[in-house]
Design a protein around this motif. Structure first.
Motif, PDB file in Angstrom:
ATOM      1  N   LEU A  34       0.852  -1.180   0.000  1.00 20.77           N
ATOM      2  CA  LEU A  34       0.000   0.000   0.000  1.00 20.77           C
ATOM      3  C   LEU A  34       0.887   1.229   0.000  1.00 20.77           C
ATOM      4  O   LEU A  34       2.046   1.164   0.409  1.00 20.77           O
ATOM      5  N   ASP A  35       0.343   2.353  -0.388  1.00 20.18           N
ATOM      6  CA  ASP A  35       1.143   3.570  -0.357  1.00 20.18           C
ATOM      7  C   ASP A  35       1.011   4.327   0.960  1.00 20.18           C
ATOM      8  O   ASP A  35       1.468   5.439   1.088  1.00 20.18           O
ATOM      9  N   SER A  36       0.439   3.682   1.967  1.00 19.82           N
ATOM     10  CA  SER A  36       0.199   4.386   3.230  1.00 19.82           C
ATOM     11  C   SER A  36       1.337   4.409   4.252  1.00 19.82           C
ATOM     12  O   SER A  36       1.258   5.271   5.111  1.00 19.82           O
ATOM     13  N   PRO A  37       2.374   3.687   4.395  1.00 17.39           N
ATOM     14  CA  PRO A  37       2.753   2.421   3.779  1.00 17.39           C
ATOM     15  C   PRO A  37       2.102   1.241   4.492  1.00 17.39           C
ATOM     16  O   PRO A  37       1.592   1.386   5.596  1.00 17.39           O
ATOM     17  N   GLY A  38       2.162   0.092   3.856  1.00 16.75           N
ATOM     18  CA  GLY A  38       1.591  -1.098   4.448  1.00 16.75           C
ATOM     19  C   GLY A  38       1.488  -2.211   3.432  1.00 16.75           C
ATOM     20  O   GLY A  38       2.063  -2.147   2.348  1.00 16.75           O
ATOM     21  N   TRP A  39       0.741  -3.247   3.827  1.00 17.84           N
ATOM     22  CA  TRP A  39       0.592  -4.455   3.036  1.00 17.84           C
ATOM     23  C   TRP A  39      -0.867  -4.727   2.716  1.00 17.84           C
ATOM     24  O   TRP A  39      -1.747  -4.360   3.485  1.00 17.84           O
ATOM     25  N   SER A  40      -1.086  -5.426   1.615  1.00 15.90           N
ATOM     26  CA  SER A  40      -2.407  -5.985   1.316  1.00 15.90           C
ATOM     27  C   SER A  40      -2.224  -7.478   1.084  1.00 15.90           C
ATOM     28  O   SER A  40      -1.200  -7.917   0.565  1.00 15.90           O
ATOM     29  N   LEU A  41      -3.224  -8.240   1.510  1.00 10.57           N
ATOM     30  CA  LEU A  41      -3.234  -9.685   1.324  1.00 10.57           C
ATOM     31  C   LEU A  41      -4.617 -10.042   0.818  1.00 10.57           C
ATOM     32  O   LEU A  41      -5.624  -9.672   1.425  1.00 10.57           O
ATOM     33  N   ARG A  42      -4.679 -10.738  -0.308  1.00 13.97           N
ATOM     34  CA  ARG A  42      -5.956 -11.181  -0.862  1.00 13.97           C
ATOM     35  C   ARG A  42      -5.870 -12.670  -1.145  1.00 13.97           C
ATOM     36  O   ARG A  42      -4.936 -13.126  -1.820  1.00 13.97           O
ATOM     37  N   ILE A  43      -6.848 -13.411  -0.614  1.00 17.72           N
ATOM     38  CA  ILE A  43      -6.873 -14.855  -0.789  1.00 17.72           C
ATOM     39  C   ILE A  43      -8.240 -15.242  -1.339  1.00 17.72           C
ATOM     40  O   ILE A  43      -9.262 -15.050  -0.680  1.00 17.72           O
ATOM     41  N   ASP A  63      -1.522   2.582  18.735  1.00 19.73           N
ATOM     42  CA  ASP A  63      -1.224   3.951  19.142  1.00 19.73           C
ATOM     43  C   ASP A  63      -0.570   4.805  18.067  1.00 19.73           C
ATOM     44  O   ASP A  63      -0.729   6.019  18.073  1.00 19.73           O
ATOM     45  N   ASP A  64       0.161   4.191  17.135  1.00 18.34           N
ATOM     46  CA  ASP A  64       0.776   5.031  16.099  1.00 18.34           C
ATOM     47  C   ASP A  64       0.159   4.738  14.730  1.00 18.34           C
ATOM     48  O   ASP A  64      -0.573   3.774  14.555  1.00 18.34           O
ATOM     49  N   ASP A  65       0.460   5.586  13.783  1.00 20.47           N
ATOM     50  CA  ASP A  65      -0.173   5.514  12.457  1.00 20.47           C
ATOM     51  C   ASP A  65       0.115   4.223  11.696  1.00 20.47           C
ATOM     52  O   ASP A  65      -0.678   3.816  10.848  1.00 20.47           O
ATOM     53  N   GLU A  79      -9.680 -10.429   2.470  1.00 18.24           N
ATOM     54  CA  GLU A  79      -8.878  -9.236   2.229  1.00 18.24           C
ATOM     55  C   GLU A  79      -8.316  -8.753   3.552  1.00 18.24           C
ATOM     56  O   GLU A  79      -9.042  -8.658   4.536  1.00 18.24           O
ATOM     57  N   ALA A  80      -7.034  -8.444   3.541  1.00 16.99           N
ATOM     58  CA  ALA A  80      -6.402  -7.890   4.728  1.00 16.99           C
ATOM     59  C   ALA A  80      -5.521  -6.730   4.303  1.00 16.99           C
ATOM     60  O   ALA A  80      -4.858  -6.789   3.259  1.00 16.99           O
ATOM     61  N   PHE A  81      -5.532  -5.710   5.106  1.00 12.54           N
ATOM     62  CA  PHE A  81      -4.707  -4.526   4.894  1.00 12.54           C
ATOM     63  C   PHE A  81      -4.076  -4.205   6.239  1.00 12.54           C
ATOM     64  O   PHE A  81      -4.740  -4.334   7.274  1.00 12.54           O
TER      65      PHE A  81
END
Length: 107
Positions: A34-43, A63-65, A79-81
């Motif tokens: 993700l650009d938020s930053p982070g991950w996506s998982l799709r199964i 507690d944090d972003d 779906e997981a983000f």
């Protein structure tokens, strides 16, 4: 590090158990960023024993972003983000649900 390898091994094993010898490029497991930053998982669950099984949506905000995750099922796709440090956590959420759903189906 061991928990991460075990989670990935368990996800690989689950995926291998779902395969019927043919590869369908439209289904399977997709991990992205993700650009938020982070991950996506799709199964894709459509051709598995998990299709149609109930799943309680999970939303966690720390507690944090960067400390968050969101897991749900939409149109037979898990779906997981999540934040950048939580990919293993959302894999663990999926696996815990998959094991429990399979156990409940057997009873």
């Amino acid at each position: 590090m061991r928990d991460q390898r075990e989670s990935l091994r368990a996800l690989q094993d689950w995926y291998a158990a779902q395969c019927d010898g043919q590869w369908d490029p439209l289904s399977g497991i997709r991990i992205g960023t993700l650009d938020s930053p982070g991950w996506s998982l799709r199964i894709d669950l459509s051709s598995t024993g998990l299709a149609g099984r109930p799943f309680t949506e999970v939303k966690v905000q720390g507690d944090d972003d960067d400390d968050w995750c969101h897991c749900r099922i939409r149109s037979e796709v898990f779906e997981a983000f999540c934040g950048p440090d939580h990919l293993v956590d959302v894999i663990a959420i999926f696996l815990a649900w998959a094991v429990a759903a399979a156990r409940n189906a057997a009873h």
